[in-house]
Design a protein around this motif. Structure first.
Motif, PDB file in Angstrom:
ATOM      1  N   ALA A 182      -8.507  -2.024  -2.945  1.00  0.00           N
ATOM      2  CA  ALA A 182      -7.453  -2.680  -1.908  1.00  0.00           C
ATOM      3  C   ALA A 182      -8.287  -3.786  -1.388  1.00  0.00           C
ATOM      4  O   ALA A 182      -9.272  -3.745  -1.222  1.00  0.00           O
ATOM      5  CB  ALA A 182      -7.405  -1.706  -0.982  1.00  0.00           C
ATOM      6  N   TRP A 183      -7.446  -5.014  -1.016  1.00  0.00           N
ATOM      7  CA  TRP A 183      -8.058  -6.236  -1.147  1.00  0.00           C
ATOM      8  C   TRP A 183      -8.872  -6.351   0.515  1.00  0.00           C
ATOM      9  O   TRP A 183      -9.585  -7.330   0.504  1.00  0.00           O
ATOM     10  CB  TRP A 183      -6.933  -7.426  -1.230  1.00  0.00           C
ATOM     11  N   LEU A 184      -8.255  -5.911   1.473  1.00  0.00           N
ATOM     12  CA  LEU A 184      -8.855  -6.134   2.723  1.00  0.00           C
ATOM     13  C   LEU A 184      -8.976  -4.476   3.203  1.00  0.00           C
ATOM     14  O   LEU A 184      -8.369  -3.511   2.946  1.00  0.00           O
ATOM     15  CB  LEU A 184      -7.861  -6.535   3.766  1.00  0.00           C
TER      16      LEU A 184
ATOM     17  N   TYR B 155       1.053  -1.293  -4.400  1.00  0.00           N
ATOM     18  CA  TYR B 155       0.545  -2.551  -4.650  1.00  0.00           C
ATOM     19  C   TYR B 155      -0.056  -2.819  -6.177  1.00  0.00           C
ATOM     20  O   TYR B 155      -0.350  -3.703  -6.766  1.00  0.00           O
ATOM     21  CB  TYR B 155      -0.317  -3.068  -3.563  1.00  0.00           C
TER      22      TYR B 155
ATOM     23  N   GLN C  95      -3.187   3.560   6.694  1.00  0.00           N
ATOM     24  CA  GLN C  95      -4.129   2.600   7.091  1.00  0.00           C
ATOM     25  C   GLN C  95      -3.512   0.995   6.816  1.00  0.00           C
ATOM     26  O   GLN C  95      -3.760   0.268   7.822  1.00  0.00           O
ATOM     27  CB  GLN C  95      -5.361   2.423   6.169  1.00  0.00           C
ATOM     28  N   TRP C  96      -2.646   0.981   5.918  1.00  0.00           N
ATOM     29  CA  TRP C  96      -2.339  -0.326   5.614  1.00  0.00           C
ATOM     30  C   TRP C  96      -0.816  -0.476   4.931  1.00  0.00           C
ATOM     31  O   TRP C  96      -0.468   0.660   4.098  1.00  0.00           O
ATOM     32  CB  TRP C  96      -3.061  -0.945   4.764  1.00  0.00           C
TER      33      TRP C  96
ATOM     34  N   GLU D  26       1.375  -2.623   2.304  1.00  0.00           N
ATOM     35  CA  GLU D  26       1.568  -3.797   1.583  1.00  0.00           C
ATOM     36  C   GLU D  26       2.791  -4.203   0.912  1.00  0.00           C
ATOM     37  O   GLU D  26       3.696  -4.778   1.642  1.00  0.00           O
ATOM     38  CB  GLU D  26       0.137  -4.028   0.520  1.00  0.00           C
TER      39      GLU D  26
ATOM     40  N   GLU E 109       1.827  -6.002   6.092  1.00  0.00           N
ATOM     41  CA  GLU E 109       1.836  -7.526   5.582  1.00  0.00           C
ATOM     42  C   GLU E 109       3.396  -7.912   5.349  1.00  0.00           C
ATOM     43  O   GLU E 109       4.339  -7.061   5.572  1.00  0.00           O
ATOM     44  CB  GLU E 109       1.082  -7.417   4.133  1.00  0.00           C
TER      45      GLU E 109
ATOM     46  N   LYS F 150      -4.751 -12.240   2.546  1.00  0.00           N
ATOM     47  CA  LYS F 150      -6.104 -11.245   2.132  1.00  0.00           C
ATOM     48  C   LYS F 150      -7.220 -11.890   2.285  1.00  0.00           C
ATOM     49  O   LYS F 150      -8.070 -11.754   1.400  1.00  0.00           O
ATOM     50  CB  LYS F 150      -5.832 -10.592   0.637  1.00  0.00           C
TER      51      LYS F 150
HETATM   52  N1  LIG Z   1      -4.170  -5.663   1.148  1.00  0.00           N
HETATM   53  C1  LIG Z   1      -4.763  -4.246   1.452  1.00  0.00           C
HETATM   54  N2  LIG Z   1      -5.557  -4.159   2.119  1.00  0.00           N
HETATM   55  C2  LIG Z   1      -5.962  -2.872   2.485  1.00  0.00           C
HETATM   56  N3  LIG Z   1      -5.629  -2.012   2.063  1.00  0.00           N
HETATM   57  C3  LIG Z   1      -4.657  -2.037   1.393  1.00  0.00           C
HETATM   58  N4  LIG Z   1      -3.885  -1.074   0.822  1.00  0.00           N
HETATM   59  C4  LIG Z   1      -2.810  -1.911   0.133  1.00  0.00           C
HETATM   60  N5  LIG Z   1      -2.946  -3.170   0.037  1.00  0.00           N
HETATM   61  C5  LIG Z   1      -3.992  -3.208   0.796  1.00  0.00           C
END
Ligand SMILES: Nc1ncnc2[nH]cnc12
Ligand SMILES: O=P(O)(O)OC[C@H]1O[C@H](OP(=O)(O)OP(=O)(O)O)[C@H](O)[C@@H]1O
Length: 223
Positions: free
Chosen positions: A42-44, A118, A143-144, A146, A174, A203
């Motif tokens: 996961a990017w972030l 994602y 948590q997120w 996307e 996002e 990101k």
């Molecule tokens: N860009 C992202 N950053 C953190 N968690 C994620 N899960 C899916 N995409 C994510």
């Protein structure tokens, strides 16, 4: 204790467990460390902020703020990182917590919903069938968000059993097609202020530069 270390260019890289004496709204997002592992992860990654007691508490408070006057019967959290925030929110509200699990982890009767996220891979979310009843008001936490694939699968499971989505909470939603669709249809809360949203969509956070500086200093020292 200092609130961070200053690199050569004077940027502050906040120590993980330090609580800065002055901290504005969403201050804890600056605790997030950059991804050094590449796109297979996961990017972030907000997990560093959970390590900081004040950051974790403030994050939970911020996510709950819009729902202060709302009726919430139970919190549901999505496997896996959604369990951390979801359980903390449930505890803060004095409510119960229901897990929505990835395929194959539940040993009770469940209903499943296929989705892709994602990664582009096909996955399955499973939810127990003995808790949600018509009209039960559920705050759904992850948590997120996307692409929104995971969250929309969880919503489908809850609504398919007659539950009502009282709200959706995630550190970041996002501004993707799916993210926007979810925001348009449900009451949502996130930790990301409007002016930082473009950085999250891309990101890359400006605060990552402080980590780069620190890494450069450390690398140079070992040379
Ligand atoms: N860009 C992202 N950053 C953190 N968690 C994620 N899960 C899916 N995409 C994510
Ligand atoms: O909006 P989407 O594109 O569906 O992506 C969002 C999902 O991806 C992450 O979980 P992930 O499955 O990576 O792993 P986790 O088990 O670490 O929570 C995140 O916590 C969401 O559950």
């Amino acid at each position: 204790m200092s609130s961070g270390s200053r690199g050569r260019e004077g940027r502050i890289n906040m120590e993980a467990l330090t609580i800065p004496p002055e901290h504005g709204k969403s201050w804890y997002l600056a605790l997030m460390a950059p991804n050094v592992k590449g796109p297979q992860y996961a990017w972030l990654d907000p997990s560093r902020l959970y390590c900081n007691q004040q950051a974790f508490m403030d994050c939970v408070e911020d996510l709950l703020q819009p729902f202060q006057n709302d009726t919430i019967d139970i919190i549901a959290g999505i496997d896996a990182m959604g369990f951390i925030l979801g359980a903390a929110i449930a505890n803060r509200l004095g409510k119960g917590f229901m897990t929505i699990r990835k395929e194959g982890h539940s040993c009770v009767e469940t209903k499943g919903k296929a989705y892709s996220d994602y990664t582009g891979r096909q996955k399955l979310l499973e939810m127990r069938t003995d808790v949600v009843k018509t009209g039960l008001r559920i705050l759904l936490v992850d948590q997120w968000i996307e692409t929104g694939g995971t969250m929309e699968a969880a919503i489908a499971l809850i609504e398919g059993q007659g539950g009502t989505i009282a709200g959706i909470a995630a550190i970041c939603i996002e501004e993707t097609k799916g993210g926007k669709r979810i925001k348009a249809k449900y009451k949502c809360s996130t930790c990301v202020p409007e002016h930082l949203q473009p950085q999250f969509n891309n990101k890359y956070l400006e605060t990552f530069k402080a980590f780069e500086t620190k890494n450069t200093v450390l690398k140079n020292k070992s040379e």
